[in-house]
Motif scaffolding. Structure first.
Motif, short mmCIF file in Angstrom:
data_model
loop_
_atom_site.label_atom_id
_atom_site.label_comp_id
_atom_site.label_asym_id
_atom_site.label_seq_id
_atom_site.Cartn_x
_atom_site.Cartn_y
_atom_site.Cartn_z
N LEU A 82 10.77 5.76 -11.89
CA LEU A 82 9.37 5.45 -11.66
C LEU A 82 9.31 4.03 -11.12
O LEU A 82 9.70 3.08 -11.81
N ARG A 83 8.84 3.87 -9.90
CA ARG A 83 8.81 2.54 -9.29
C ARG A 83 7.78 2.49 -8.18
O ARG A 83 7.40 3.51 -7.60
N ALA A 84 7.31 1.28 -7.89
CA ALA A 84 6.43 1.07 -6.76
C ALA A 84 7.22 1.27 -5.48
O ALA A 84 8.37 0.85 -5.36
N THR B 80 3.23 9.29 -4.43
CA THR B 80 1.78 9.34 -4.56
C THR B 80 1.22 7.95 -4.32
O THR B 80 1.92 6.94 -4.53
N GLU B 81 0.00 7.89 -3.86
CA GLU B 81 -0.64 6.60 -3.61
C GLU B 81 -1.12 5.93 -4.90
O GLU B 81 -1.54 4.78 -4.88
N ALA B 82 -1.06 6.65 -6.02
CA ALA B 82 -1.50 6.08 -7.29
C ALA B 82 -0.52 5.02 -7.77
O ALA B 82 0.62 4.94 -7.31
N SER B 83 -0.97 4.20 -8.72
CA SER B 83 -0.11 3.15 -9.27
C SER B 83 0.96 3.77 -10.16
O SER B 83 0.81 4.88 -10.68
N ALA B 84 2.04 3.00 -10.35
CA ALA B 84 3.11 3.47 -11.22
C ALA B 84 2.61 3.66 -12.65
O ALA B 84 3.02 4.59 -13.37
N ALA C 73 0.81 -1.22 0.00
CA ALA C 73 0.00 0.00 0.00
C ALA C 73 0.84 1.27 0.00
O ALA C 73 0.32 2.37 0.16
N ALA C 74 2.14 1.12 -0.19
CA ALA C 74 3.03 2.26 -0.05
C ALA C 74 2.99 3.23 -1.23
O ALA C 74 3.52 4.32 -1.16
N GLY C 75 2.37 2.83 -2.37
CA GLY C 75 2.20 3.75 -3.48
C GLY C 75 3.37 3.75 -4.45
O GLY C 75 4.02 2.73 -4.66
N THR C 76 3.64 4.91 -5.06
CA THR C 76 4.62 5.03 -6.14
C THR C 76 5.59 6.17 -5.84
O THR C 76 5.19 7.23 -5.35
N VAL C 77 6.86 5.94 -6.16
CA VAL C 77 7.89 6.97 -6.07
C VAL C 77 8.31 7.34 -7.48
O VAL C 77 8.52 6.47 -8.33
N VAL C 78 8.42 8.65 -7.75
CA VAL C 78 8.76 9.12 -9.09
C VAL C 78 9.70 10.32 -8.97
O VAL C 78 9.60 11.13 -8.04
N ALA D 28 12.35 12.95 -3.72
CA ALA D 28 11.53 12.38 -4.79
C ALA D 28 10.07 12.76 -4.52
O ALA D 28 9.75 13.42 -3.53
N LEU D 29 9.18 12.37 -5.44
CA LEU D 29 7.75 12.58 -5.24
C LEU D 29 7.11 11.24 -4.91
O LEU D 29 7.50 10.20 -5.45
#
Length: 303
Positions: A273-275, A252-256, A218-223, A249-250
């Motif tokens: 871009l990664r989970a 968000t809880e959205a998917s990669a 549930a950790a979201g996405t890092v970009v 980094a940024l």
């Protein structure tokens, strides 16, 4: 089983533990995580009867620690490896504990062997022990009564890599044999390797709890992007919440996949871009406790 139900502890005007609730189950290792001063040690002290709760309850196997007829036979505790009589030998420390619990002296030698303290080391006075040796002695004392529950606060402090691996294997075997382990540690990698369940605490409150797999998933996405401000605007325009991580980094809880589509539509190149779960427990911990981290802050008497 360890059950913490609406537990609070106040020291004067300071609320060290605020309505904490969680369960540590048999057959599993529960990692108890939080920054310095988050309330971990206070919670554990209440759990084993060293500090009275202001509100709520902590029980072990359905009873308060103080109500257990012979606590050492049901729960092994290591909260401070240095809290041992410096003038006694390691063997004598265990002999006193065995006498208190009504155990045969043979159990002392068994426990020494179990934690890898040699006969020579067991015959030394504790004042001459390294921190790693004190940790092993403390774990030996915790295991002495053959308990079904272990409550350990930073047991890997002072252990070398081989000692950490030994401790990991010991606790994993203990849990696999049906025991309950509650483990607090700052060594997040070790928690990630051994823990089945996680409880994360910040500013005295539980900020996350669940299985390790659930929390990491549930950790979201890092970009990352050359222009993070432009990417932030694009993601927010798409209705996504965005935060800056401690390493800029940024997140968000959205998917990669969704983040990638938004960046493509906005014409923004990406550097990464990664989970988030691929970064492991450390990143999740930093995100969940960002508001309560304060380098150098210690729990002290109010933790």
């Amino acid at each position: 089983m360890i059950t913490i139900d609406s537990l609070s502890k106040r020291y004067g005007g300071f609320l060290a533990v605020d309505d904490v609730t969680f369960t540590a189950r048999p057959g599993r290792v529960t990692g108890f995580l939080g920054p310095n001063g988050a309330g971990k040690s206070t919670t554990m002290r209440v759990m084993v009867g060293l500090t009275p709760a202001t509100h709520g309850e902590a029980t072990i196997n359905g009873r308060r620690f103080a109500d257990l007829p012979n606590p050492g036979r049901e729960v092994g505790v290591l909260l401070d490896a240095s809290a041992q009589h410096a003038g006694r030998t390691g063997r004598d420390v265990l002999k006193v504990a065995a006498l208190t619990m009504g155990l045969p002296r043979t159990r002392v030698e068994e426990s020494l062997a179990r934690v890898g303290l040699t006969d020579d080391e067991a015959s030394r006075r504790v004042r001459d022990y390294s921190l790693g040796m004190r940790q092993r002695l403390g774990i030996a004392a915790a295991l002495l009564g053959d308990p079904s529950v272990l409550v350990l606060d930073e047991p890997a402090n002072g252990l070398d890599p081989a000692g950490i691996r030994w401790m990991r294997d010991l606790l994993r075997t203990f849990a696999d044999d049906g025991g309950t382990v509650l483990l607090s540690s700052h060594l997040l990698h070790e928690i990630e390797v051994i823990a089945d369940d996680l409880v994360v605490i910040g500013n005295g409150r539980v900020v996350a709890r669940g299985t390790k797999a659930e929390l990491l998933a549930a950790a979201g996405t890092v970009v990352r992007a050359p222009d993070p401000d432009a990417l932030t605007v694009a993601l927010q325009a798409a209705g996504l919440s965005v935060t800056r991580t401690p390493d800029h980094a940024l997140h968000t809880e959205a998917s990669a996949e969704m983040v990638g589509r938004v960046a493509l539509s906005a014409g923004i190149p990406l550097l990464e871009l990664r989970a988030s779960d691929s970064a492991g427990l450390e990143e999740m911990f930093l995100q969940l406790t960002a508001a309560s981290q304060r380098e150098g802050h210690t729990e002290g008497a109010a933790a």
